[in-house]
Design a protein around this motif. Structure first.
Motif, short mmCIF file in Angstrom:
data_model
loop_
_atom_site.label_atom_id
_atom_site.label_comp_id
_atom_site.label_asym_id
_atom_site.label_seq_id
_atom_site.Cartn_x
_atom_site.Cartn_y
_atom_site.Cartn_z
N SER A 41 1.30 -5.19 -1.60
CA SER A 41 0.86 -4.60 -2.86
C SER A 41 1.83 -4.93 -3.99
O SER A 41 3.03 -4.64 -3.90
N ASP A 42 1.30 -5.53 -5.06
CA ASP A 42 2.12 -5.86 -6.22
C ASP A 42 2.56 -4.62 -6.98
O ASP A 42 3.54 -4.64 -7.72
N SER A 43 1.81 -3.54 -6.82
CA SER A 43 2.10 -2.30 -7.57
C SER A 43 3.14 -1.43 -6.87
O SER A 43 3.60 -0.45 -7.46
N PHE A 44 3.48 -1.76 -5.63
CA PHE A 44 4.33 -0.87 -4.85
C PHE A 44 5.75 -0.80 -5.41
O PHE A 44 6.28 0.28 -5.66
N LEU A 45 6.36 -1.95 -5.60
CA LEU A 45 7.78 -1.99 -5.99
C LEU A 45 7.93 -1.93 -7.50
O LEU A 45 8.47 -2.84 -8.13
N THR A 46 7.44 -0.84 -8.09
CA THR A 46 7.61 -0.62 -9.52
C THR A 46 8.29 0.73 -9.72
O THR A 46 8.22 1.61 -8.86
N TYR A 47 8.95 0.90 -10.86
CA TYR A 47 9.69 2.13 -11.10
C TYR A 47 8.78 3.35 -11.07
O TYR A 47 9.10 4.37 -10.46
N ASN A 48 7.63 3.23 -11.75
CA ASN A 48 6.70 4.36 -11.80
C ASN A 48 6.22 4.75 -10.41
O ASN A 48 6.11 5.94 -10.07
N ASN A 49 5.90 3.75 -9.59
CA ASN A 49 5.39 4.05 -8.26
C ASN A 49 6.47 4.64 -7.37
O ASN A 49 6.23 5.59 -6.61
N ASN A 290 1.63 6.30 0.41
CA ASN A 290 1.51 5.68 -0.90
C ASN A 290 0.99 4.24 -0.78
O ASN A 290 0.08 3.83 -1.51
N GLY A 291 1.56 3.48 0.14
CA GLY A 291 1.16 2.09 0.31
C GLY A 291 -0.28 1.94 0.75
O GLY A 291 -1.01 1.09 0.25
N LEU A 292 -0.69 2.79 1.68
CA LEU A 292 -2.07 2.72 2.17
C LEU A 292 -3.06 3.08 1.06
O LEU A 292 -4.16 2.52 0.98
N ASN A 293 -2.67 4.02 0.19
CA ASN A 293 -3.52 4.36 -0.95
C ASN A 293 -3.63 3.18 -1.92
O ASN A 293 -4.70 2.89 -2.46
N LEU A 294 -2.49 2.51 -2.15
CA LEU A 294 -2.48 1.40 -3.09
C LEU A 294 -3.37 0.25 -2.63
O LEU A 294 -4.00 -0.43 -3.45
N ILE A 295 -3.41 0.02 -1.33
CA ILE A 295 -4.22 -1.11 -0.84
C ILE A 295 -5.64 -0.68 -0.49
O ILE A 295 -6.42 -1.46 0.05
#
Length: 325
Positions: A41-49, A290-295
């Motif tokens: 997930s590209d969105s995982f390693l972000t500050y907000n996430n 969190n990761g499973l939700n993102l994908i």
């Protein structure tokens, strides 16, 4: 050639020594899940996430501290989610009724301690099974929360109260700060005080501990009081985050807390486990959710995946115990 063999042998010895540390496998599991989610997930390693993960993990992580104490003694606390809800609704109700925020917070936390202490009294002095006692308290506390609120959320909370669930200090989320403080205190208590040693001893061999002079009944009473305290602290955070007292908050939270403790390497029969392992277990669950939700994994499938991981963790712990015996 001999130098290479010597280095390989030294590396293997170092790995074996590290693998014997209680936190080793929970840490490896957390890092593995973290790396996988970063890749998929590209969105995982972000500050907000990552901040979002910290906020989400904080509640389960704090509840899991009390659960760790209970499981270390060979017990369990199924009432943590309901105690959290009742404590939170009491805080909200008192503030909505005009009570100062500080008084409402103290009252809610005190109530958590009282409910945990009642569990401890019945387990320690009436010799009732922890499973049955805390199951009953789970129902009682949830019922009281629904009676107190009439089944509806309580609003009208002091706006300053939002600091505990939504605020930050120097850019760090307040729930994360509270979690760090709770874990630091729990680590010191379990690893550097006679009480902590007695907790491990009680779970390792109840009768031997009693015969050696440890006041095991007192230990059990205090352990469940601590569990009530941490549940109330979690209630403080979730009520602050939602800015309302929710009587249905915390449903099934006891399962996530138990999962965090088990994934952290604790033995369900007591005497084995670490507070840092529990933190790794809570983080692993938080990152996984969190990761499973993102994908976009179906929530029902997520439950299956979490269940398999927990079973695997128990299997690894069982095999390690067999290897040592």
């Amino acid at each position: 050639m001999n130098t290479q063999v010597s280095q390989d042998s030294k590396a293997m010895s170092t790995f074996k020594a590290l693998s014997k540390q209680p936190i080793f496998y929970p840490l490896i599991g957390f890092l593995l899940v973290f790396i996988i989610m970063t890749v998929v997930s590209d969105s995982f390693l972000t500050y907000n996430n990552l901040s979002n993960i910290g906020r989400q993990v904080s509640i389960n992580a704090i509840i899991a501290v009390g659960m760790t104490f209970a499981i270390l003694t060979g017990g369990i606390d199924l009432a943590v989610g309901s105690v959290m809800a009742l404590s939170g609704t009491i805080m909200a109700g008192l503030m909505a009724g005009g009570m100062p925020m500080s008084v409402a917070i103290v009252a809610g936390i005190a109530l958590g301690c009282v409910l945990g202490g009642l569990n401890g009294m019945m387990i320690a002095y009436a010799k009732m099974p922890p499973f049955i006692v805390t199951l009953a308290m789970m129902t009682i506390a949830r019922g009281l929360a629904l009676i107190y609120t009439g089944g509806y959320p309580i609003a009208g909370i002091d706006q300053a109260f939002a600091f505990f669930g939504r605020g930050s200090v120097l850019g760090i989320e307040t729930p994360i700060i509270i979690t760090v403080i709770v874990y630091a205190i729990a680590y010191i208590v379990l690893n550097h005080t006679p009480f902590g040693r007695h907790v491990y001893a009680t779970g390792g061999n109840y009768e031997a501990s009693r015969l050696s002079g440890i006041k095991v009944s007192r230990i059990l009473f205090l352990v469940y009081t601590i569990s009530g305290l941490t549940s109330a602290l979690a209630g403080l955070i979730i009520t602050s985050r939602l800015m309302s007292g929710q009587p249905n908050a915390g449903v099934a939270f006891e399962l996530d807390a138990i999962a965090a403790v088990v994934l952290g390497g604790a033995a369900m029969n007591g005497g084995k486990g670490t507070i840092l392992g529990t933190l790794m277990g809570a983080l692993l669950l938080g990152v996984l959710n969190n990761g499973l939700n993102l994908i976009g994994i179906n929530p029902y499938v997520q439950n299956v995946i979490k269940g398999i991981i927990i079973l695997f963790a128990i299997y690894v712990g069982t095999e390690k115990k067999k290897a040592r015996s």
